[in-house]
Design a protein around this motif. Structure first.
Motif, PDB file in Angstrom:
ATOM      1  N   UNK A  31       0.725  -1.221  -0.019  1.00 22.70           N
ATOM      2  CA  UNK A  31       0.036   0.027   0.158  1.00 22.70           C
ATOM      3  C   UNK A  31       0.798   1.085  -0.140  1.00 22.70           C
ATOM      4  N   UNK A  32       0.473   2.086  -0.741  1.00 25.81           N
ATOM      5  CA  UNK A  32       1.225   3.596  -0.942  1.00 25.81           C
ATOM      6  C   UNK A  32       0.415   4.532  -0.207  1.00 25.81           C
ATOM      7  N   UNK A  33       1.228   5.190   0.693  1.00 23.96           N
ATOM      8  CA  UNK A  33       0.573   6.379   1.399  1.00 23.96           C
ATOM      9  C   UNK A  33       1.350   7.551   1.329  1.00 23.96           C
ATOM     10  N   UNK A  34       0.581   8.797   1.539  1.00 23.80           N
ATOM     11  CA  UNK A  34       1.131  10.066   1.468  1.00 23.80           C
ATOM     12  C   UNK A  34       0.935  10.456   2.929  1.00 23.80           C
ATOM     13  N   UNK A  35       1.954  10.514   4.026  1.00 20.87           N
ATOM     14  CA  UNK A  35       1.717  10.501   5.515  1.00 20.87           C
ATOM     15  C   UNK A  35       0.553   9.416   5.846  1.00 20.87           C
ATOM     16  N   UNK A  36      -0.495   9.611   6.229  1.00 19.19           N
ATOM     17  CA  UNK A  36      -1.516   8.687   6.591  1.00 19.19           C
ATOM     18  C   UNK A  36      -2.532   8.472   5.763  1.00 19.19           C
ATOM     19  N   UNK A  37      -2.496   8.981   4.615  1.00 20.51           N
ATOM     20  CA  UNK A  37      -3.419   8.870   3.542  1.00 20.51           C
ATOM     21  C   UNK A  37      -3.005   7.867   2.411  1.00 20.51           C
ATOM     22  N   UNK A  38      -3.833   6.695   2.362  1.00 16.58           N
ATOM     23  CA  UNK A  38      -3.765   5.460   1.775  1.00 16.58           C
ATOM     24  C   UNK A  38      -4.035   5.978   0.225  1.00 16.58           C
ATOM     25  N   UNK A  39      -3.044   5.884  -0.955  1.00 14.71           N
ATOM     26  CA  UNK A  39      -3.580   6.557  -2.248  1.00 14.71           C
ATOM     27  C   UNK A  39      -3.065   5.522  -3.274  1.00 14.71           C
ATOM     28  N   UNK A  40      -2.138   4.291  -3.078  1.00 13.41           N
ATOM     29  CA  UNK A  40      -1.990   3.554  -4.222  1.00 13.41           C
ATOM     30  C   UNK A  40      -1.612   2.067  -3.715  1.00 13.41           C
ATOM     31  N   UNK A  41      -1.763   1.255  -4.765  1.00 14.31           N
ATOM     32  CA  UNK A  41      -1.324  -0.197  -4.576  1.00 14.31           C
ATOM     33  C   UNK A  41      -0.210  -0.618  -5.481  1.00 14.31           C
ATOM     34  N   UNK A  42       0.729  -1.466  -5.004  1.00  8.02           N
ATOM     35  CA  UNK A  42       1.589  -2.081  -5.983  1.00  8.02           C
ATOM     36  C   UNK A  42       1.143  -3.236  -5.869  1.00  8.02           C
ATOM     37  N   UNK A  43       0.920  -4.042  -6.955  1.00  9.62           N
ATOM     38  CA  UNK A  43       0.551  -5.660  -6.806  1.00  9.62           C
ATOM     39  C   UNK A  43       1.077  -6.349  -8.052  1.00  9.62           C
ATOM     40  N   UNK A  44       1.642  -7.137  -8.007  1.00 10.00           N
ATOM     41  CA  UNK A  44       2.271  -8.144  -9.147  1.00 10.00           C
ATOM     42  C   UNK A  44       2.927  -7.382 -10.271  1.00 10.00           C
ATOM     43  N   UNK A  45       3.700  -6.410  -9.849  1.00  9.37           N
ATOM     44  CA  UNK A  45       4.470  -5.575 -10.904  1.00  9.37           C
ATOM     45  C   UNK A  45       3.754  -4.268 -11.424  1.00  9.37           C
ATOM     46  N   UNK A  46       2.496  -4.051 -10.815  1.00  6.35           N
ATOM     47  CA  UNK A  46       1.690  -3.113 -11.415  1.00  6.35           C
ATOM     48  C   UNK A  46       1.386  -2.070 -10.291  1.00  6.35           C
TER      49      UNK A  46
END
Length: 105
Positions: A31-46
């Protein structure tokens, strides 16, 4: 089996100009976060970013699809980020900032 983190490391490097970006392992991806905000996902090379009604059309216009972790589940608010954007550090940071901002609203 060791996980190949080279894509995650590349994405984090590309987002290094965006303040407060971090990632945490989750469900076989990150999971990608900017400070405490969840904004993205890295999954299976995407890479997938959070979208809303205003940002989603840009992803669809580039032929991107929503995040589908398995055949029975589709998360229609997270869309795959185009490869050309991942390779463009400046544009990737702009799209990531939009994704993080949408979550905060």
């Amino acid at each position: 089996m060791a996980r190949n983190d080279s894509f995650k490391d590349f994405v984090l490097d590309q987002l290094s100009e965006l303040p407060g970006v971090s990632c945490r392992a989750m469900f076989g991806g990150y999971g990608l976060y900017q400070r405490a905000v969840f904004f993205g996902i890295i999954h299976k090379g995407r890479l997938y970013f959070k979208t809303d009604d205003r940002t989603r059309p840009a992803y669809i216009a580039k032929g991107m699809k929503p995040f589908r972790p398995n055949t029975k589940q589709t998360l229609k608010t997270y869309y795959e980020v185009p490869v050309d954007l991942i390779e463009d550090q400046e544009q990737l940071s702009v799209w990531a900032a939009r994704a993080a901002c949408r979550v905060m609203r």
